[in-house]
Design an enzyme around this catalytic site. Sequence first.
Site, short mmCIF file in Angstrom:
data_model
loop_
_atom_site.label_atom_id
_atom_site.label_comp_id
_atom_site.label_asym_id
_atom_site.label_seq_id
_atom_site.Cartn_x
_atom_site.Cartn_y
_atom_site.Cartn_z
N SER A 143 0.77 -1.36 -0.03
CA SER A 143 -0.06 -0.30 0.05
C SER A 143 1.07 1.35 0.12
O SER A 143 2.07 1.30 0.62
CB SER A 143 -0.80 0.05 1.25
OG SER A 143 -1.56 1.20 1.50
N TYR A 157 -1.66 -0.42 10.21
CA TYR A 157 -1.77 -0.93 8.88
C TYR A 157 -0.37 -0.62 7.85
O TYR A 157 0.00 -1.28 7.24
CB TYR A 157 -3.09 -0.43 8.22
CG TYR A 157 -3.32 -0.76 6.68
CD1 TYR A 157 -3.80 -1.98 6.37
CD2 TYR A 157 -2.88 0.31 5.87
CE1 TYR A 157 -3.99 -2.22 4.89
CE2 TYR A 157 -3.27 0.19 4.30
CZ TYR A 157 -3.71 -1.10 4.09
OH TYR A 157 -4.12 -1.31 2.83
P1 NDP Z 1 -11.88 -5.38 0.10
O1 NDP Z 1 -12.07 -5.20 1.55
O2 NDP Z 1 -12.60 -4.99 -0.87
O3 NDP Z 1 -11.43 -7.14 0.07
C1 NDP Z 1 -10.73 -7.82 0.86
C2 NDP Z 1 -10.90 -9.39 0.30
O4 NDP Z 1 -9.92 -9.79 1.26
C3 NDP Z 1 -12.11 -9.65 0.57
O5 NDP Z 1 -12.18 -10.62 -0.44
C4 NDP Z 1 -12.01 -10.56 2.03
O6 NDP Z 1 -13.00 -11.63 1.78
C5 NDP Z 1 -10.52 -10.89 2.09
N1 NDP Z 1 -10.11 -11.06 3.28
C6 NDP Z 1 -9.96 -10.29 4.38
N2 NDP Z 1 -9.61 -11.05 5.39
C7 NDP Z 1 -9.18 -12.18 5.04
C8 NDP Z 1 -8.68 -13.44 5.73
N3 NDP Z 1 -8.23 -13.39 6.76
N4 NDP Z 1 -8.39 -14.35 5.11
C9 NDP Z 1 -8.86 -14.53 3.52
N5 NDP Z 1 -9.40 -13.61 2.90
C10 NDP Z 1 -9.54 -12.46 3.69
O7 NDP Z 1 -10.13 -4.95 -0.02
P2 NDP Z 1 -9.29 -4.25 -1.29
O8 NDP Z 1 -9.70 -5.12 -2.39
O9 NDP Z 1 -9.59 -2.92 -1.38
O10 NDP Z 1 -7.70 -4.37 -0.97
C11 NDP Z 1 -6.96 -5.59 -1.45
C12 NDP Z 1 -5.70 -5.46 -0.91
O11 NDP Z 1 -5.17 -4.12 -1.57
C13 NDP Z 1 -5.51 -5.29 0.54
O12 NDP Z 1 -4.34 -6.02 0.91
C14 NDP Z 1 -5.50 -3.97 0.77
O13 NDP Z 1 -4.61 -3.65 1.85
C15 NDP Z 1 -4.71 -3.40 -0.48
N6 NDP Z 1 -4.92 -1.95 -0.85
C16 NDP Z 1 -6.06 -1.58 -1.06
C17 NDP Z 1 -6.30 -0.25 -1.30
C18 NDP Z 1 -7.59 0.57 -1.37
O14 NDP Z 1 -7.57 1.71 -1.46
N7 NDP Z 1 -8.61 -0.25 -1.75
C19 NDP Z 1 -5.07 0.83 -1.05
C20 NDP Z 1 -3.75 0.15 -0.70
C21 NDP Z 1 -3.76 -1.34 -0.66
P3 NDP Z 1 -14.44 -11.81 2.34
O15 NDP Z 1 -15.21 -11.11 1.12
O16 NDP Z 1 -14.93 -13.19 2.62
O17 NDP Z 1 -14.40 -10.67 3.59
#
Ligand code: NDP
Length: 248
Positions: A143, A157
């Site tokens: 990130s 985070y």
């Molecule tokens: P979302 O919150 O939209 O989606 C998160 C996903 O991760 C979901 O599919 C969720 O599953 C899954 N998840 C959460 N916890 C677990 C776990 N313990 N084990 C397995 N799966 C898990 O996130 P984003 O798409 O926004 O983010 C994706 C990545 O990108 C992350 O690592 C985030 O930190 C990073 N990121 C995102 C940014 C943004 O602005 N969106 C900016 C910078 C980095 P379920 O649906 O079952 O809950």
Amino acid sequence: MTKVVLITGASRGIGRATARLAAALGWSVGINYSNNEAAARETAALVESAGGRAHLLPGNVAEEAAVIAMFDECLRVFGRLDGFVNNAGIVAPGMPLADMDAARMKRIFDTNVYGAYLCAREAIRRMAKDRGGQGGAIVNLSSAAARLGAPNEYVDYAGSKAAIDTMTIGLSKEVGPHGVRVNAVRPGLIDTEIHASGGRPDRAAVLGAQTPLGRAGSAEEVAETIVWLLSDASSYVTGAVIDVTGGR
Ligand code: NDP
């Protein structure tokens, strides 16, 4: 030969967009998620309508047994593993470090650091040529917070994502000689549900307007870079951490 990618957190957001794009480019996709089976099934339908094979792989990335089972199941179903996207990640409501409780910090580090490291280990155990694999590519989701620090929002985070940058550098050097490339993508303000889970559903739209490109990014824009790093088009790129931040 159809290539196979396993994507953690592929039920929603960036993981889902990556699954869909990879499928459109001919990959079979293992779809991990933790709770939201209905959303994971929607991702699977998108993969299939893009022409790819999909298989659901439920499991908490912070639980070692679940991670091992997820990789075993992916190999059992698809017979090979060529790519891994370490995407699952969480935030928590914004606040100064002084106000955070220990349970919250532990949850962040368990999922974003311990979970990502465990998953990378299992991917290497199956892809590295010195361990019987055929080589491949890992893409880790960092990130922009890793270099901005996220003051008064979530320095926990931010630190968890800095660990991802460092793992990317070290692991790329360990496994480059064994046919595995390891890179990271650092998204900026991307329009997904993660911001609502941090208590600010409009965060990407509001702060995105202040970036040099003047808007939030989309999950699809991040997926383009992830899939490029998975593909042979990036065959000489390893140990790179690429910002997809609209200039933030
Ligand atoms: P979302 O919150 O939209 O989606 C998160 C996903 O991760 C979901 O599919 C969720 O599953 C899954 N998840 C959460 N916890 C677990 C776990 N313990 N084990 C397995 N799966 C898990 O996130 P984003 O798409 O926004 O983010 C994706 C990545 O990108 C992350 O690592 C985030 O930190 C990073 N990121 C995102 C940014 C943004 O602005 N969106 C900016 C910078 C980095 P379920 O649906 O079952 O809950």
